[in-house]
Write an enzyme that holds these catalytic residues in place. Structure first.
Site, PDB file in Angstrom:
ATOM      1  CD  GLU A   1      -5.793   0.645  -2.238  1.00 49.45           C
ATOM      2  OE1 GLU A   1      -5.179  -0.126  -1.482  1.00 49.45           O
ATOM      3  OE2 GLU A   1      -6.784   1.303  -1.883  1.00 49.45           O
TER       4      GLU A   1
ATOM      5  CE1 TYR B   1      -6.288   4.360  -2.785  1.00 47.02           C
ATOM      6  CE2 TYR B   1      -7.746   5.055  -4.556  1.00 47.02           C
ATOM      7  CZ  TYR B   1      -7.401   4.150  -3.578  1.00 47.02           C
ATOM      8  OH  TYR B   1      -8.161   3.021  -3.401  1.00 47.02           O
TER       9      TYR B   1
END
Ligand code: GDP
Ligand code: MN
Length: 398
Positions: A207, A119
């Site tokens: 993101e 992530y």
């Protein structure tokens, strides 16, 4: 402003970031050609909506077993089949709410082999006033869940704008992801390019979930979500061109035409207020008395009657609205202008819900008189507290 995944990946590619080859399509008939162009042997068919959690999402009314909004396949026939199933269908994910979102675009990608999912996100951290990185080995998952269950697995740091991105930032990312050697070097290059993209395009959030380590040991951005700072869009016509208004709230689009600061919310009480601070106080006090606001709306200082009318129409057009609270403390804004605007709007579209009006300040007597003489069924209020209690009571009664 938000954009679709395939558009975000095109932006990242401009900055030399590693993304898969892909083709965006709008019609099922385009799926076969897209699959041919990519060549296989693995394809990923990805629903393009402005919401995450697509992989685990479900289609409304879909036959049992019809799986998520992101599907991996080794069959060209399945690419075509998935495309016809997904396009036009309504995808429900943890982020769309129950209503879901209709899928009008697909991104067909070359499938990547995944050795590990990480992530990585970037955002403007208001506390430090800097661009911050959030990095975790726990990719492909809901990061809020990771933050809650295992916060030690999330590494964050921010970049001093005076120095810009530095090699130590890249090393911090590599370390957080447990990468060494050439992979650490690659993570460093990726970090620099991401920062360049983020700042050059005035992003407010980026993101990548997941950022993956592929089977052959390279890094790749497998998903991408970007939000741009709306106040900087004037200098990015290329980004503005990516806008998909079908993904935005129709009421907010209408409000932006009149330069109104309007944000749609989930509650039942529509609010028309002047000044952002008073508008926030109004939302708070509605909640204090046990109801939820349907919107934030600051009509601004010197709003014209036309603007007030437009604002009131946007509020009444919202089927969720069960009552309206007009709360004006007239300084620059004049109470009579507000009163005329409200009445013009009611004449045009009618009024089917209770309306509480609290006016104070410049031309207040004139404003109150206009409302009194209008024959409208308005519940007058003396102050903010009184107004909030009255509208909450009226909505609860109705
Ligand atoms: P999201 O569910 O909306 O966040 O959509 P993602 O783009 O993140 O895709 C969801 C999941 O699908 C990813 O976490 C991966 O596990 C999987 N996925 C996406 N692209 C590929 C791919 O190219 N190859 C493989 N094997 N899996 C993929
Ligand atoms: Mn994702």
């Amino acid at each position: 402003m938000n954009i679709h995944e395939y558009q975000a990946k095109a932006v990242l590619k401009e900055f030399g970031l590693p993304v898969s080859r892909g083709v965006a399509i709008f019609k099922p008939e385009e799926a076969a050609a897209a699959a041919d162009e990519l060549g296989g042997p693995v394809w990923v068919v990805k629903s393009q909506i402005h919401a995450g959690g697509r992989g685990k999402g479900t289609f409304k009314g879909a036959p049992a077993g019809a799986k998520g909004g992101v599907r991996v396949t080794k069959s060209k026939d399945e690419v075509v089949q998935f495309a016809s199933e997904m396009l036009g269908a309504t995808l429900v994910t943890v982020q769309t709410g129950e209503a879901g979102k209709q899928v009008n675009r697909l991104y067909i990608e070359e499938g990547a082999s995944i050795a590990a999912e990480f992530y990585l996100s970037m955002l403007v951290d208001r506390e430090t006033g800097r661009v911050a990185f959030v990095v975790s080995t726990e990719g492909g998952m809901d990061i809020e869940q990771v933050a809650h269950d295992t916060p030690e697995k999330i590494v964050t740091f921010s970049v001093d704008p005076a120095t810009g991105i530095m090699p130590h930032h890249g090393r911090a990312v590599a370390k957080a992801l447990g990468l060494s050697g050439p992979q650490a070097k690659e993570a460093g290059a990726l970090t620099e390019k991401l920062y360049a993209a983020f700042t050059a395009k005035d992003m407010s959030m980026l993101e990548i979930n997941p950022l993956v380590l592929t089977g052959d040991g390279g890094l790749k951005c497998l998903d991408a979500k970007i939000s741009f700072d709306s106040n900087a869009l004037y200098r990015h016509p290329d980004i503005v061109a990516l806008r998909d208004e079908t993904e935005e709230d129709a009421k907010e689009i209408e409000a932006s035409k009149y330069d109104l600061a309007y944000i749609a919310l989930d509650g039942t009480i529509g609010c028309m207020v002047n000044g952002a601070g008073l508008a926030m106080a109004t939302l708070d006090i509605i909640k204090l008395y046990g109801e939820e606001p349907a919107n934030f709306l600051d009509v601004g200082g010197g709003a014209s009657e036309e603007k007030v009318t437009a604002a009131f129409k946007i509020i009444t057009a919202d089927p969720q609205v069960k009552g309206i609270l007009v709360n004006i403390f007239g300084g620059i804004m004049k109470c009579d202008v507000i009163a005329r605007g409200v009445i013009a709007a009611v004449k045009a579209v009618g009024l089917e819900v209770p309306l509480v009006v609290r006016l104070e300040g410049t031309n207040v007597e004139e404003g109150k008189e206009i409302i009194r003489n209008s024959g409208l069924n308005v519940i007058p209020a003396d102050d903010l507290d009184d107004a909030a209690q009255k509208i909450v009571a009226a909505v609860k009664k109705g």
